[in-house]
Scaffold this motif. Structure first.
Motif, PDB file in Angstrom:
ATOM      1  N   LEU A 295      40.601 -36.270  33.350  1.00  0.00           N
ATOM      2  CA  LEU A 295      39.647 -37.279  32.887  1.00  0.00           C
ATOM      3  C   LEU A 295      38.238 -36.705  32.808  1.00  0.00           C
ATOM      4  N   LEU A 299      35.869 -36.387  29.387  1.00  0.00           N
ATOM      5  CA  LEU A 299      34.501 -36.906  29.306  1.00  0.00           C
ATOM      6  C   LEU A 299      33.518 -35.800  28.939  1.00  0.00           C
ATOM      7  N   ARG A 317      23.064 -37.441  25.305  1.00  0.00           N
ATOM      8  CA  ARG A 317      24.312 -36.820  25.742  1.00  0.00           C
ATOM      9  C   ARG A 317      24.031 -35.585  26.610  1.00  0.00           C
TER      10      ARG A 317
END
Length: 647
Positions: A295, A299, A317
Motif C-alpha cells: 500500500l 501511494l 504532491r
C-alpha cells in the motif's frame, strides 16, 4: 521554489501574534504535562540515573565523555543529567521541568521551520506537536530526556542549513554542522538528518545536485561514525550476550512494514497508547503482513508519477512526498533491521516516534491551511470550531496519558491492564511494588511473568529477592539457581546467591559465585566489592585488598568500599593507608557511623585517644544504637582517664 499552497493570512510575522502563539503552545504543553511535573522516577530511571555512580561522582564528567559505562554513548545528554543530579539530586521536578521546557522549545522551533518552508498554518503544526499524545512518553519519562534535548538542536541545525541553502555561506553551514553533532551526542535517533537534507534539496529544486551531495558529506560522516558507535554500544554494552529474537530478513521486512503502519495510525488516531505493546508474530511472516509495503508503494508511486505535471509554485504532491519520506526515513533506525535492546519486549514504542511525528504534523498543518483557504468564510468558521474540538480532545487525551507516569506502580498497573500478556509489564510492576516494600503484593506479579516466560532469568532473580525479604530463603535460592541456569551471565543473580551462601556460612561457595560474577563483568564495581568482602571473611586479606582497590578504581564514590578496604589494610598492618581510606570515606559521607568507629579504633591503637573519642561520639550521633561504638567510647574514656596521651 516549490512550496505548499499559501494558507490563510494569519499575521504570523507580527510580533504580537508570534508572542501569543508561543504562549499558547507553552500553555498547551503545560496543561498536558502538569501531572508529569509531579511524577516520580519510573522504568529504567532507577538504573540510568538514581543508581548511576557516574552521575554522583564529581569526576564523572570525564568518564561520561571518555570512558562511558552505560549502554549508549550519548555524552551530551549524560552531561545534562550530571548537571541536573548535582543541582537537584533525586528530586524529580527539576528533571521534568527541563524535559517540558525542551519539548516546548522544540515545538516553537518546529513552528519556525514549517513557516520557513511556506506552510501558512505552521503555528498549528507547532501546537499539535506540543500536545500530541504520541509525545507524552518522551516528555514524561525522565530517561527519554535524550529525545527532548536532541530535537531542538536538530531543528536549529535544519534552520541554519536553510540559511546556508538560501545563499551558501560558511557561518550558517558550520552552525548547522555543530548543532547536528550536538544533537547526535544527545541521541543518535537523529542519524537520518543528512538524508533529510537531500530530500529537502529534491523538494526545493526537483533534483539533487552535486553541490547538495558535497554539502551533505560532512553530515553523513558524523552520522556514520556516531551511528556505528551507537550500534557497537548496543551490541556490547546493552545487549551483550543476550539474544534478541528479530528473525531473518523477511521477518524484519514484515515487522518494519507493520511498524510503519502502526506509527502512522497512532499519529492520525492516537488512542490505545500503552507502555508496552503486544509483539507481532513475524517469524515466519505471513503474506498479509507485507501489505503495508504494498500500500505504501502504491501511494508513493501515485505521488511520484504526478510530480512532473505540477505547475511551478504549487508542488503539493512533492510536499506530501517530503512529509511522508521524512516520517519513514526517520523511522528506519528503529524498525528492527538492526537489533535494539528494547526489542526484547516490543517491536514498537511511543518514544521511538517522537522525531518522525514531525512529518505527519507538518502535513496536517499544510493540509489545514489549504482547506481553510479553499472554504467560504462561513464554512471556515465551522472548520475552525471542529479543529478546536480536535485540539481539545488531543490535550485531554495527552493529559490523561501523562497521569500514568506519576509513579512506577501507576505506570505498570496501566501496562498490565492494557497488555496482560506482557511478561515485562508484570515484572516491572512487581519491581515497583518491591521498591514500595509491598513484597507480598509483588509475588503474584513475578509468578505471572515467569508463567508467561519460564526462561525469564531477570524475573526469577528479582522473584528470589522478594522471597528473601519475606524470609523464604530456600525458595529464593531455588529461583537464583534457576535464573542462572537460564542465563549463566546474569551477574545480579550470582551476587544475591553469593550473599545467601555467605549468610549461611558457606564462604568458599560464596567466593566461587562472586568470582564467576567478576569473570563475566570485570568492570562491575559492586561485583568486585562483593568478592573482596567474601575474601576478607575467608581471611584472604591480600586478595581482598586487591579487589577492593579494583572496585574503588571503578567506583570511587563507594563509601562502604573505602571503609572496608581500610579495615583490611588495618589487619595487614598498613595503618597509614588505612587511615587515608577511612578519611576518604568520611569525606564522601561525613556522618558514616562505621567509618567513624573504624577510624576511632585506628587512632585509639595509635594512642590518639582524644581524637578517637571524637570519632566514637560522631558514630553514636549518626547511629545511637551502635553497641560496638558505645563500648569503644567507654574503653577510650577509661584509658584517657588512666593517663593516656590524649593527643
Amino acid at each position: 521554489m516549490f512550496s505548499f499552497p499559501p494558507a490563510v493570512k494569519t499575521n504570523e510575522t507580527g510580533l504580537f501574534w508570534k508572542a501569543a502563539g508561543a504562549v499558547a503552545i507553552a500553555l498547551g504543553a503545560l496543561f498536558v504535562f502538569w501531572p508529569a511535573l509531579r511524577g516520580n522516577w519510573v522504568w529504567d530511571d532507577f538504573a540510568g540515573i538514581i543508581l548511576n555512580p557516574t552521575l554522583r561522582d564529581r569526576a564523572g564528567l570525564w568518564r561520561i565523555w571518555f570512558a562511558p559505562p552505560g549502554p549508549d554513548y550519548f555524552p551530551l545528554k549524560s552531561t545534562v543529567e550530571w548537571l541536573e543530579w548535582h543541582a537537584w539530586g533525586s528530586a524529580t521536578t527539576g528533571y521534568h521541568l527541563v524535559s517540558v521546557a525542551s519539548h516546548v522549545l522544540g515545538a516553537l522551533l518546529l513552528w519556525r521551520l514549517l513557516a520557513r518552508l511556506g506552510i501558512g498554518l505552521a503555528w498549528l503544526g507547532g501546537l499539535v506537536f506540543a500536545i500530541h499524545p504520541l509525545t507524552v512518553e518522551s516528555v514524561a519519562w525522565i530517561s527519554e530526556q535524550k529525545n527532548t534535548l536532541s530535537l531542538p538542536l536538530l531543528l536549529l541545525a535544519a534552520d541554519a542549513y536553510l540559511d546556508f541553502d538560501e545563499g551558501p555561506r560558511l557561518g550558517p553551514y558550520l552552525r548547522s554542522l555543530l548543532c547536528f553533532l550536538a544533537a547526535m551526542l544527545c541521541k543518535s535517533s537523529v542519524v537520518m538528518f543528512p538524508a533529510v537534507l537531500l530530500l529537502y534539496a529534491w523538494w526545493r529544486r526537483g533534483r539533487v545536485a552535486s553541490s547538495d551531495l558535497a554539502a551533505s558529506g560532512p553530515f553523513f560522516a558524523i552520522s556514520l561514525v556516531l551511528g556505528l558507535v551507537t550500534v557497537w554500544f548496543q551490541a556490547h554494552h546493552a545487549i551483550g550476550s543476550e539474544h534478541i529474537e528479530i528473525g531473518g530478513i523477511l521477518s524484519r521486512f514484515a515487522c518494519a512494514g507493520l511498524a510503519i503502519a502502526f506509527y502512522a495510525g497512532k499519529c492520525v488516531l492516537p488512542v490505545g497508547l500503552m507502555p508496552i505493546y503486544p509483539r507481532w508474530a513475524v517469524d515466519p511472516p505471513s503474506l498479509e503482513q507485507f501489505l503495508p509495503w504494498l500500500l505504501g508503494g502504491i501511494l508513493a508511486g501515485l505521488l511520484w508519477m504526478g510530480r512532473a505535471r505540477m505547475p511551478e509554485g504549487i508542488g503539493w504532491r512533492r510536499g506530501v512526498l517530503l512529509g511522508l519520506c521524512f516520517f519513514v526515513v526517520n523511522l528506519l533506525p528503529v524498525l528492527g533491521f538492526i537489533p535494539m535492546l528494547f526489542m526484547r519486549i516490543g517491536w514498537v514504542s511511543d518514544h521511538l516516534a517522537y522525531l518522525p511525528l514531525i512529518g505527519p504534523v507538518g502535513l496536517a498543518a499544510a493540509g489545514a491551511g489549504w482547506v481553510c483557504e479553499k472554504l467560504a468564510p462561513g464554512w471556515r468558521l465551522l472548520t475552525i470550531a471542529v479543529a478546536s474540538l480536535i485540539l481539545v480532545a488531543l490535550m485531554l487525551a495527552s493529559r490523561a496519558h501523562a497521569k500514568i507516569f506519576r509513579n512506577d506502580i501507576s505506570l505498570w498497573t496501566c501496562a498490565v491492564a492494557k497488555n496482560p500478556g506482557a511478561a515485562a509489564a508484570h515484572y516491572s510492576l512487581a519491581n515497583a511494588r518491591v521498591r514500595a516494600e509491598q513484597f507480598a503484593e509483588a509475588i503474584p506479579e513475578y509468578e505471572v511473568a515467569i508463567r508467561i516466560r519460564p526462561d525469564f532469568a531477570e524475573a526469577r532473580s528479582s522473584y528470589g529477592d522478594a522471597l528473601l525479604r519475606l524470609g523464604r530463603t530456600s525458595e529464593a535460592a531455588v529461583q537464583y539457581e534457576t535464573a542462572l541456569t537460564a542465563d549463566p551471565g546474569l551477574v545480579p543473580a550470582r551476587e544475591k546467591l553469593g550473599a545467601l551462601l555467605l549468610a549461611q556460612g558457606r564462604t568458599e561457595a560464596a567466593i566461587a559465585e562472586y568470582e564467576r560474577a567478576v569473570a563475566v563483568q570485570p568492570d562491575n564495581a559492586r561485583a568486585q566489592g562483593n568478592l573482596a568482602y567474601a575474601l576478607a571473611r575467608a581471611t584472604r586479606l591480600e586478595d581482598a585488598a586487591a579487589h577492593y582497590e579494583t572496585a574503588l578504581r571503578l567506583d570511587p564514590s563507594s563509601v562502604e568500599d573505602w571503609d572496608q578496604r581500610g579495615t583490611v589494610l588495618t589487619h595487614l598492618g598498613r595503618t597509614a593507608e588505612a587511615q587515608r581510606h577511612y578519611e576518604r570515606a568520611l569525606q564522601l559521607k561525613p556522618d558514616d557511623p562505621d567509618a567513624h568507629n573504624n577510624l576511632g579504633l585506628l587512632l585509639a591503637r595509635a594512642g590518639r585517644l582524644a581524637d578517637a573519642i571524637g570519632h566514637f561520639e560522631a558514630a553514636l550521633r549518626a547511629r545511637p544504637n551502635f553497641p560496638a561504638a558505645q563500648r569503644n567510647l567507654e574503653l577510650a574514656r577509661q584509658a584517657l582517664g588512666a593517663g593516656g596521651e590524649g593527643r
